[in-house]
Design an enzyme around this catalytic site. Sequence first.
Site, PDB file in Angstrom:
ATOM      1  N   GLU A 185      -4.472  19.999  -7.671  1.00 60.23           N
ATOM      2  CA  GLU A 185      -3.330  19.351  -7.771  1.00 60.23           C
ATOM      3  C   GLU A 185      -2.025  18.528  -6.945  1.00 60.23           C
ATOM      4  O   GLU A 185      -2.682  17.826  -6.719  1.00 60.23           O
ATOM      5  CB  GLU A 185      -2.229  19.156  -9.585  1.00 60.23           C
ATOM      6  CG  GLU A 185      -2.043  17.147  -9.848  1.00 60.23           C
ATOM      7  CD  GLU A 185      -1.986  17.786 -11.468  1.00 60.23           C
ATOM      8  OE1 GLU A 185      -3.186  17.752 -11.843  1.00 60.23           O
ATOM      9  OE2 GLU A 185      -1.430  16.289 -11.249  1.00 60.23           O
ATOM     10  N   TYR A 233       8.198  10.407  -9.601  1.00 58.78           N
ATOM     11  CA  TYR A 233       7.886  11.304  -9.821  1.00 58.78           C
ATOM     12  C   TYR A 233       8.376  12.383  -8.581  1.00 58.78           C
ATOM     13  O   TYR A 233       9.523  13.118  -9.171  1.00 58.78           O
ATOM     14  CB  TYR A 233       6.595  12.173 -10.252  1.00 58.78           C
ATOM     15  CG  TYR A 233       6.748  13.109 -10.229  1.00 58.78           C
ATOM     16  CD1 TYR A 233       6.622  13.600 -12.021  1.00 58.78           C
ATOM     17  CD2 TYR A 233       6.360  14.771  -9.733  1.00 58.78           C
ATOM     18  CE1 TYR A 233       6.148  15.062 -12.113  1.00 58.78           C
ATOM     19  CE2 TYR A 233       5.955  15.959  -9.901  1.00 58.78           C
ATOM     20  CZ  TYR A 233       6.083  16.315 -12.298  1.00 58.78           C
ATOM     21  OH  TYR A 233       5.971  17.150 -12.420  1.00 58.78           O
ATOM     22  N   ASP A 267       1.137  22.081 -17.139  1.00 56.22           N
ATOM     23  CA  ASP A 267       0.465  21.590 -17.969  1.00 56.22           C
ATOM     24  C   ASP A 267      -0.439  22.110 -18.095  1.00 56.22           C
ATOM     25  O   ASP A 267      -1.473  22.711 -18.860  1.00 56.22           O
ATOM     26  CB  ASP A 267       0.187  19.716 -17.604  1.00 56.22           C
ATOM     27  CG  ASP A 267       1.596  19.062 -17.875  1.00 56.22           C
ATOM     28  OD1 ASP A 267       2.171  19.561 -18.176  1.00 56.22           O
ATOM     29  OD2 ASP A 267       1.213  18.238 -17.104  1.00 56.22           O
ATOM     30  N   HIS A 320      10.674  17.191 -17.436  1.00 52.80           N
ATOM     31  CA  HIS A 320      11.088  17.524 -15.881  1.00 52.80           C
ATOM     32  C   HIS A 320      11.924  18.314 -15.095  1.00 52.80           C
ATOM     33  O   HIS A 320      12.945  18.491 -14.531  1.00 52.80           O
ATOM     34  CB  HIS A 320      11.616  16.110 -15.197  1.00 52.80           C
ATOM     35  CG  HIS A 320      10.724  14.631 -15.548  1.00 52.80           C
ATOM     36  ND1 HIS A 320       9.871  14.580 -14.751  1.00 52.80           N
ATOM     37  CD2 HIS A 320       9.910  14.646 -16.448  1.00 52.80           C
ATOM     38  CE1 HIS A 320       9.549  13.398 -14.754  1.00 52.80           C
ATOM     39  NE2 HIS A 320       8.741  13.405 -16.117  1.00 52.80           N
ATOM     40  N   GLY A 356      -4.174   8.571 -18.734  1.00 49.76           N
ATOM     41  CA  GLY A 356      -3.414   7.841 -18.311  1.00 49.76           C
ATOM     42  C   GLY A 356      -2.646   8.035 -19.724  1.00 49.76           C
ATOM     43  O   GLY A 356      -0.931   6.780 -19.569  1.00 49.76           O
ATOM     44  N   GLY A 390      -0.098  10.169 -20.743  1.00 47.89           N
ATOM     45  CA  GLY A 390       0.896  11.111 -20.535  1.00 47.89           C
ATOM     46  C   GLY A 390       0.496  12.566 -21.400  1.00 47.89           C
ATOM     47  O   GLY A 390       1.412  13.273 -21.843  1.00 47.89           O
ATOM     48  N   SER A 402     -19.229  12.460 -14.680  1.00 45.04           N
ATOM     49  CA  SER A 402     -18.331  12.103 -15.307  1.00 45.04           C
ATOM     50  C   SER A 402     -18.944  11.752 -16.236  1.00 45.04           C
ATOM     51  O   SER A 402     -20.068  10.053 -16.534  1.00 45.04           O
ATOM     52  CB  SER A 402     -17.488  11.744 -15.511  1.00 45.04           C
ATOM     53  OG  SER A 402     -16.432  11.433 -16.210  1.00 45.04           O
TER      54      SER A 402
END
Length: 376
Positions: free
Chosen positions: A154, A218, A166, A32, A116, A118, A65
Amino acid sequence: MHPISKKFEELFGSGPEVIAAAPGRVNLVGEHVDFLDGFVLPFAMKDLTIAAISKNNDAVIRVASQQRSGEIFEVAVEKLEPLTGEPWTRYPIGVVWALGIKSGLNILIDGQVPLGAGLSSSAALESSVATALNHLFDLKISKPNLSLAAQRAENVYVGMPCGIMDQSVSIMAHEGFALLIDCRDLSTQDIEFNIEPAGLELLVIDTQVHHALVDGGYAQRRASCEKAVAVLGITSLRDISVEDFVARKAELDPTTYSRAFHGVSEMRRVLDGVAALKKNDFETFGKIVTQCHQSLRDNYTISCPELNVAVDTALKFGSLGSRLIGGGYGGSAISLNKKSDTEKIKEEISKAFLANNFAPPRFFTSQPSAGARLIN
Ligand code: GLA
């Protein structure tokens, strides 16, 4: 022939023109702080998301997908609109939008990065599509700029105000190294993370508590850090020392102070961690990793009972350092421990989860792998 080509042909009638793969990530330290101009030290996992793409002449983006039974979602190239469409398709379509591509496309995704957990399955998805499109349209976009385009997808198209960590590591990592990223200018340095000769292993503990980062926690914390910057009248939390920040505590409300204190102290931990790794001092590095968890839990308040039980149990049974990674509120924790302690730590964490009535955790071990690449 790559296995995805066959499925692509079945779905779209002919094979892909390009296939690219991009990894998820494990962050060692620097959580963060990417949106605060900070330093971060992640590495790329070996798990990959694969994107197979070809152009079509129908002025339509078609996305499917393997993880969604190949159902095809369609949107006209002229109608690309942030925050619209089936949620998971916003990641690949957002990249098409961010790169300003006006051609029709057929896209098939095969995502092997756990969702999901992380481990940044979303950046792996964006980065694989960005890498494929960069090649397909001969865009010649540099790796840092490609990371920024994926982040813009994003931020704007998906609506998640993530930082740049990321996408950068997914695109720029090298095998065998963690990547020290200066998120202010996206300059990078490969940092050797060669723990095997020291008899160590990095265990990833997926708590199976699924987090959804598009939720508010977040963004609220990011906003607190931005508020601290504004109130203190500084350019960035990067530009104040821990000592000077502490001295100005009275100027901030308690919540703003403790969230921003995490940011300021975390940036120092990254540099201290890099110094320790350069000396192969894994004991010190482990302590820094654990301090990062304590700060995320107590100052930034993004842990959860499952993550705390995983970390506390790992430390109790010999881990050199353990912490939650990524966005928080669930997902994964890491433990740096002796290889010979891994089985015991896994067993004890599983037992502790059972005793607390948590769903069973999953375990992986992970080593630094290469960033995004084209596949033949
Ligand atoms: C998520 C975001 C990243 C970063 C981490 C926390 O993974 O996508 O940009 O902020 O959380 O370090």
